[in-house]
Structure formats: C-alpha cells, structure tokens
Design an enzyme around this catalytic site. Structure first.
Site, PDB file in Angstrom:
ATOM      1  N   ASP A  39     102.784 -85.925 -31.144  1.00  0.00           N
ATOM      2  CA  ASP A  39     101.561 -85.125 -31.335  1.00  0.00           C
ATOM      3  C   ASP A  39     100.949 -84.671 -30.006  1.00  0.00           C
ATOM      4  O   ASP A  39      99.774 -84.331 -29.929  1.00  0.00           O
ATOM      5  CB  ASP A  39     100.525 -85.908 -32.156  1.00  0.00           C
ATOM      6  N   HIS A 350     121.927 -65.067  -3.918  1.00  0.00           N
ATOM      7  CA  HIS A 350     120.934 -64.493  -4.846  1.00  0.00           C
ATOM      8  C   HIS A 350     120.402 -63.194  -4.267  1.00  0.00           C
ATOM      9  O   HIS A 350     120.730 -62.809  -3.142  1.00  0.00           O
ATOM     10  CB  HIS A 350     119.806 -65.491  -5.127  1.00  0.00           C
ATOM     11  N   HIS A 354     112.285 -60.156  -6.782  1.00  0.00           N
ATOM     12  CA  HIS A 354     112.086 -59.788  -8.193  1.00  0.00           C
ATOM     13  C   HIS A 354     110.664 -59.284  -8.341  1.00  0.00           C
ATOM     14  O   HIS A 354     109.805 -59.563  -7.494  1.00  0.00           O
ATOM     15  CB  HIS A 354     112.343 -61.009  -9.090  1.00  0.00           C
ATOM     16  N   GLU A 384     112.610 -62.669  -0.634  1.00  0.00           N
ATOM     17  CA  GLU A 384     112.981 -64.068  -0.473  1.00  0.00           C
ATOM     18  C   GLU A 384     114.444 -64.290  -0.101  1.00  0.00           C
ATOM     19  O   GLU A 384     115.190 -64.916  -0.844  1.00  0.00           O
ATOM     20  CB  GLU A 384     112.662 -64.838  -1.756  1.00  0.00           C
ATOM     21  N   TYR A 388     122.262 -70.750   2.659  1.00  0.00           N
ATOM     22  CA  TYR A 388     122.512 -72.107   2.184  1.00  0.00           C
ATOM     23  C   TYR A 388     123.935 -72.491   2.575  1.00  0.00           C
ATOM     24  O   TYR A 388     124.886 -71.812   2.193  1.00  0.00           O
ATOM     25  CB  TYR A 388     122.353 -72.171   0.658  1.00  0.00           C
ATOM     26  N   GLU A 408     110.052 -66.975   1.422  1.00  0.00           N
ATOM     27  CA  GLU A 408     109.662 -66.083   0.330  1.00  0.00           C
ATOM     28  C   GLU A 408     108.190 -65.711   0.436  1.00  0.00           C
ATOM     29  O   GLU A 408     107.320 -66.578   0.548  1.00  0.00           O
ATOM     30  CB  GLU A 408     109.913 -66.779  -1.023  1.00  0.00           C
TER      31      GLU A 408
HETATM   32  N1  GLY Z   1     110.586 -69.650  -7.818  1.00  0.00           N
HETATM   33  C1  GLY Z   1     111.484 -68.817  -8.482  1.00  0.00           C
HETATM   34  C2  GLY Z   1     111.909 -67.739  -7.613  1.00  0.00           C
HETATM   35  O1  GLY Z   1     111.682 -67.791  -6.425  1.00  0.00           O
HETATM   36  O2  GLY Z   1     112.436 -66.766  -8.053  1.00  0.00           O
HETATM   37 MN    MN Z   2     110.833 -65.790  -6.344  1.00  0.00          MN
HETATM   38 MN    MN Z   3     110.141 -68.822  -5.499  1.00  0.00          MN
END
Ligand code: GLY
Ligand code: MN
Ligand code: MN
Length: 444
Positions: A39, A350, A354, A384, A388, A408
C-alpha cells in the site's frame, strides 16, 4: 501552484486548439498513481503533456479540449472535494478549484466521466489522443466510443478519425518560452550548487551514496521535490558504466568520480554531469582525458545556434575527441578515416545530447523530413560528450584504463548562439582543483 503563470497555460491550450481540425476534441489523462509495494505509493509525478496544458497537479483527472464548445472549451474532470479523504491524503482542488485556480471553463467529478465524456465526444469528427501510452485509458476511451456507436440508430455520430495528439503537442513543447527558460535556469542553478557540494564533500573512505546524499540535500533545500532522474554517482571504473545506479562503492584516492544528477523544478528537468578527482587533484592521464572532453564540449557549444542543425554539435565532439585520442596515442591512424569507420565509438559510444524540458530526455523530433532538424530560438538541450576507457581494454596502454569522464551542461538556443543554463557549475581543471582544495583547507 507552478511558477508558470496561468495565462501561459491558457496560451498553450489555445495554441493547441488553433492547430486542431474543426469539430474535434482532444483528450488527455493525468498520470496514474503507481504502487511501489503493497500500500505504498511512488511519489506522484504528473504526466508531462498533462502538466504542460494544465499545471494541474492531481491524479485521477482528465482534460478535454473542445474548440468552439459553447459552454466552455476547456473541460477538466477531477476528484471531488472530500473532507475525510483530504484529512488523510491532502487537499484537492475539486471542481470549484479547477475553475478558479486552474482556469478550467467547466469541471466535473471524475466519477461522472462515463456519463459525461461520451456526450462530449459524440458528434465530433476527430479525437486527438496519444494512443498506446496508457493502456487502461485506451480501453476506457474505446468503451466510451462504443457507447456512442451503440446509439448510432438513435442518430448518435461516433468520431471518424483518431489523430496522434502527441505529435502536435511535442512540437509545441520543443520551443521553450521565457517563463520556461526561467524555471529551467532555476533548476540548473540548484543542481549546480548540488554538484559543488558533492565536490566539497568528496574524500577517500566515503562511499558513492555519501555524495548522493549531498546532492539530495541541496536539491531539497533548493525547493526541488525530486531528482529529474536517478542520480548517477560513479567512482573509478564505475564511470565507464553509462547508466550506473548502484551508488554504493567506496571512493578511492587517485580515482575520479563521475556524477550525473539534476533536480526538477515544477516538472522541468536539469541534467548535469561533472567528473572530478576523489581527493581533489587530477593525475596527468585523468587531466589529459578530461581536457579533451572539455575541448570537445566547447567545440559543440559553437555549433549550437539558429540555422545550425541538430547533429552539428555531435559532429564537433566526434571530431575533437577522435583527433585528441590520436594525439594521446590511444587511437592510431588518419583522423578522417577513424571518424568514417567510427573508431572512436569504443570510447565515445553515445550521442552528444538530447532535448531537455519537462522530460529529461524531452520530446520533439530530431529529424524533419529525413534531415537533421535546424535549431531555433527556445530549443533546449544537453551537451554531454564523454570518453570511457574500460579497465579491460587491452588495446590501450594500461595507464589510461579505468578512466571515465563525461561533462554535461544544459543550453537553450538564443538569437546569437546559446545560453548555458548550467554555467555556474565549476568545470575547468583549475576551478575544480581550487574549489576542492579550499574545502579541504576549511576542514583541516
Ligand atoms: N542523465 C541522463 C542523461 O544524461 O542523458
Ligand atoms: Mn543528459
Ligand atoms: Mn545526465
């Protein structure tokens, strides 16, 4: 109430209704309450589209926008006032509050929706609705449509078309107003202070969660209800796990710690990453990688502005990072060729950013007609880049292994480039080392 004025919510609803075809209705449900266990509920967070159009913070609510409806275009279904429930769970706006505080033209108890909503849909040609995002509500909507269909012989007219509401709405959300930028600036400022606090507190012997506690303290002290996403506090090799979330390892002298964390204010996200040495001083290798990531970010900022396309910033980071990795001897070969063959990807896997807004990975198309979107004033995004180098990467000299760096920041496109919303968060090697040295001197 949110920092966004009532008049702006009205403007957004009108802008949406202006884009709807004649004789149509838009329907949006509030976010459900999610159960955490038995709950115990998760902290309630309004659906971002619902928030964008209403600022109404309660669950069990439905917006109906009906352009041209004589008795009011903005109809809100919500919970009724209930002194007993309110004693236990907190105040509710009720139907009067929906009208007086939240600007609804007309409001009904949510319990009456089965009786009232089919009548509002009936006779409208089109229903604007985000199909497939809330299965339970999808089912309800089909039931209401079937109620109308079952009355077809009495002359009831079910709608002929369903239109994806999210597409219209998400394009609107991409362009931030000055009020929205102001809120995002505030979220960014609180998050910047949180990162500074974590740097000041860092020392070997603590655990990652100790730094997370410093972040949370500053978020809450700044008035944020919660982080915009799960905070990442990743020391040493953990920095190479992109979405690390255990946050329970020890901070070791000589390691870096990567913190990716931001709070949300009035549902607007901030998203900051800083990477700093646990004990306050970068090693030569850490510094070399760090300054390369920073240089790539600086190059990306120069590619953000009106008339530049979405991918230019990413391309700038790839260019700088690849050339830098060659210079450091981590990659070998011709830079253009290494870029063409994506040789940088084992180190930088990456994208450079975004969209950012009510959702941390905000809505809005990145491509239009198959081409990268051209940036316009008011679009907000993160920048960002990262490098790595896995502990088990046999292809690079040992001294580089286990280093993970991401930096970032959050920006918004302005007439002559971009504003860095997170500029108060220290970033250069000199700034970080000085800040950490000062914190240590204070403790000693
Ligand atoms: N914290 C998620 C990103 O940096 O996209
Ligand atoms: Mn981000
Ligand atoms: Mn982030």
């Amino acid at each position: 109430m949110t920092r966004i004025p009532k008049s702006e919510f009205a403007r957004r609803r009108k802008a949406l209704m202006d884009q709807m075809e004649p004789n149509s209705i838009a329907i949006l449900p509030a976010a459900p309450v999610y159960i955490r266990n038995r709950d115990v509920e998760h902290i309630y967070r309004q659906d971002s589209d619902f928030q964008y159009l209403s600022g109404f913070p309660e669950p069990e609510a439905v917006i109906a926008l009906i352009p041209g409806r004589e008795h009011g275009e903005y109809v809100l279904f919500c919970r009724e006032r209930d002194p007993e429930r309110e004693l236990w769970d907190g105040l509710r706006a009720g139907q009067d509050g929906a009208i007086s505080q939240y600007g609804a033209d007309d409001a009904f108890p949510i319990g009456d929706i089965d009786d009232i909503l089919p009548g509002l849909i009936e006779g409208r040609e089109r229903v604007y609705y985000a199909m497939g995002t809330n299965q339970e509500f999808d089912r309800h909507l089909m039931e209401w449509i079937n109620v109308i269909r079952s009355k077809a012989r009495q002359g009831a007219q079910p709608p002929n078309e369903f239109v994806a509401l999210d597409h219209l709405l998400h394009d609107m959300r991409l362009y931030k107003s000055s009020n929205e930028v102001k809120v995002m600036r505030e979220a960014a400022a609180i998050s910047s202070r949180a990162h500074v606090r974590a740097m000041q507190a860092s020392r070997a012997g603590l655990f990652e969660f100790h730094l997370e506690a410093e972040l949370d303290y500053e978020f809450r002290k700044g008035g944020a209800k919660m982080p915009a996403y799960g905070s990442i506090v990743a020391a040493g090799k953990n920095a190479c796990i992109l979405h690390y979330h255990e946050n329970d390892a020890a901070l070791k002298d000589g390691d870096l710690v990567l913190i990716d964390a931001g709070c949300e204010i009035d549902c607007y996200a901030s998203d900051i990453t800083r990477t700093f040495p646990v004990s306050g001083t970068f090693s030569p290798e850490q510094k070399a990688i760090y300054e390369l990531v920073l240089a790539s970010q600086e190059a990306a900022f120069l590619e953000i502005g009106p008339d530049k396309h979405w991918n230019q910033a990413h391309e700038a980071t790839v260019q700088v990072i690849t050339a830098g990795l060659v210079e450091l001897g981590i990659l070998q070969g011709d830079v253009d060729e290494l870029i063409a063959t994506e040789a940088y990807k084992p180190f930088y896997m990456h994208r450079a950013g975004h969209w950012l807004g009510l959702d941390v990975h905000d809505v809005g198309d990145y491509k239009v007609g198959g081409e990268w979107r051209v940036l316009e004033v008011g679009m907000a995004m993160t920048v960002e880049p990262g490098i790595y180098i896995g502990l088990d990467n046999q292809n690079v000299a040992k001294k580089w292994r286990g280093i993970g760096v991401r930096i970032e920041d959050d920006v918004v496109v302005t007439r002559d480039g971009c504003e860095i919303l997170t500029k108060d968060c220290p970033k250069t090697v000199a700034e970080i080392e000085a800040l950490m040295a000062a914190a240590r001197a204070e403790v000693a």
